[in-house]
Enzyme design. Structure first.
Site, PDB file in Angstrom:
ATOM      1  N   LYS A 132     -22.597  22.324   1.430  1.00  0.00           N
ATOM      2  CA  LYS A 132     -22.073  21.637   2.603  1.00  0.00           C
ATOM      3  C   LYS A 132     -22.042  22.644   3.748  1.00  0.00           C
ATOM      4  O   LYS A 132     -21.230  23.579   3.732  1.00  0.00           O
ATOM      5  CB  LYS A 132     -20.660  21.114   2.327  1.00  0.00           C
ATOM      6  CG  LYS A 132     -20.595  19.973   1.299  1.00  0.00           C
ATOM      7  CD  LYS A 132     -19.144  19.562   1.063  1.00  0.00           C
ATOM      8  CE  LYS A 132     -19.009  18.159   0.495  1.00  0.00           C
ATOM      9  NZ  LYS A 132     -19.384  18.042  -0.900  1.00  0.00           N
ATOM     10  N   LYS A 152     -19.407   8.116  -8.477  1.00  0.00           N
ATOM     11  CA  LYS A 152     -18.140   8.850  -8.529  1.00  0.00           C
ATOM     12  C   LYS A 152     -17.397   8.452  -9.802  1.00  0.00           C
ATOM     13  O   LYS A 152     -17.338   7.261 -10.162  1.00  0.00           O
ATOM     14  CB  LYS A 152     -17.284   8.483  -7.312  1.00  0.00           C
ATOM     15  CG  LYS A 152     -17.858   8.998  -6.002  1.00  0.00           C
ATOM     16  CD  LYS A 152     -17.598  10.480  -5.850  1.00  0.00           C
ATOM     17  CE  LYS A 152     -17.417  10.855  -4.401  1.00  0.00           C
ATOM     18  NZ  LYS A 152     -17.025  12.281  -4.287  1.00  0.00           N
TER      19      LYS A 152
HETATM   20 MG   LIG Z   1     -19.019  16.537  -4.816  1.00  0.00          MG
END
Ligand SMILES: [Mg+2]
Length: 344
Positions: free
Chosen positions: A252, A150
């Site tokens: 997702k 990240k």
């Molecule tokens: Mg992402």
């Protein structure tokens, strides 16, 4: 028949979202009966990514009423809130798979046995270069050969130092991805990508905000793949493909309104030469396992973002698809593989 039961699972540490930090995931278990089998699904809304909790509850209550008076297939067709539809669609898909005596991924259209799905390890955005490199080394030691780092909260130069420290620590054999969650402006993204190309980073997820499809398109072909995730909240796959905005799409199922839609979206992407990766919205075990089946339904899928059970302090049932050695084991029992006695 459609039954709905609210649940809540606690996170180990709060996660930051565009709508502020959250400490738990709240949602609904959805049970339907189909051809004598009961299937359980999960609707776990996440603000900014799906409808709100209240909207999800309202959509499920409406679906329950329609199912009582007509049938649940009509209820499913009329539900357009993504998390609510995910819960209904999954429950139906699981009941159908059970009646076919097949694991869910076979019922989703894969015609061969799939033992495992590769997953990436994830390293948070806030560590120093040393801390980030140590976390990455631990994940490689646990068997991961693909890591997602990240970035986006520390400035581009600091992030490049962090990624350089990781590359030096893990060597050339490990695939690195980064996820900026839309944090960069165009000039920052360009600077980041030239640095990331030199560090052999496979792709950068959402270097620009979700709506900037033309900007994302312009960042492609500079030595690092461009992946979109948040862009698929506001735009359908066709729009993303028309803009040429991505080399990789992160799917997702909770956001796309069901594992069935996620698999179909993966096929659409592949047909356009874009690689799908399946991930979760940090869901409980029912939806997380469904995402594993969705990934298993995609031939030769790239490492997926499915090692998300570790973010939960509590869960609804034992995990039938644990992460071991950089991959998850795909359940082979009829239906989902989650023990429904824990959740009914
Ligand atoms: Mg992402």
């Amino acid at each position: 028949m459609v039954d709905i039961a609210p649940f809540q699972v606690r996170l180990r540490t709060p996660i930051d979202t565009a709508h502020g930090p959250i400490e738990s995931r709240r949602g609904f278990l959805v049970a339907v009966e189909h051809e004598g089998e009961t299937g359980v699904g999960e609707a776990t809304p996440l603000g900014g990514w799906t409808e709100s909790y209240t909207e999800c509850e309202e959509a499920l209550n409406r679906a329950q009423t329609v199912a009582r008076h007509l049938d649940w297939g009509i209820a499913l067709a009329r539900t357009n809130a993504p998390a609510a539809r995910h819960g209904l669609s999954l429950a139906f898909s699981v009941a159908r798979a059970r009646s076919e005596d097949a694991p869910l991924y076979r019922s989703l259209g894969r015609d061969e046995r799939v033992e495992r799905v590769p997953v990436n390890g994830t390293v948070g955005a806030n560590g120093s270069p040393d801390v980030t490199a140590t976390a990455a080394t631990e994940l490689v030691g646990a068997g991961h050969d693909c890591l997602k780092l990240k970035v986006g909260t520390n400035g581009v130069e600091t992030d490049l130092e962090r990624i350089r420290a990781v590359r030096n620590a893990v060597g050339d054999g490990v695939t690195l991805r980064v996820d900026a969650n839309g944090a960069w402006a165009r000039s920052e993204a360009e600077r980041a990508i030239s640095g990331l190309a030199a560090l052999d980073v496979a792709y950068v997820e959402q270097p620009l905000p979700a709506d900037n499809l033309d900007g994302l398109s312009a960042l492609r072909d500079h030595g690092v793949g461009i992946a979109v995730d948040e862009s698929l909240v506001a735009h359908d796959i066709e729009t993303v493909l028309e803009h040429g905005a991505a080399d990789v799409v992160v799917l997702k199922p909770m956001v796309l309104s069901g594992p069935d839609v996620a698999v179909e979206t993966a096929r659409t992407a592949r047909a356009a030469g874009v690689e799908p990766v399946v991930s979760t919205t940090i869901d409980a075990v029912v939806a997380r396992t469904a995402a594993v089946h969705a990934a298993a339904a995609i031939p030769d899928v790239l490492p997926c973002g499915l090692a998300t059970g570790q973010f939960l302090e509590t869960d609804l049932a034992p995990d039938p698809a644990p992460v071991e050695n950089g991959s998850v084991r795909v359940p082979q029992t009829a239906g989902l593989g989650v023990d429904q006695s824990h959740v009914l």
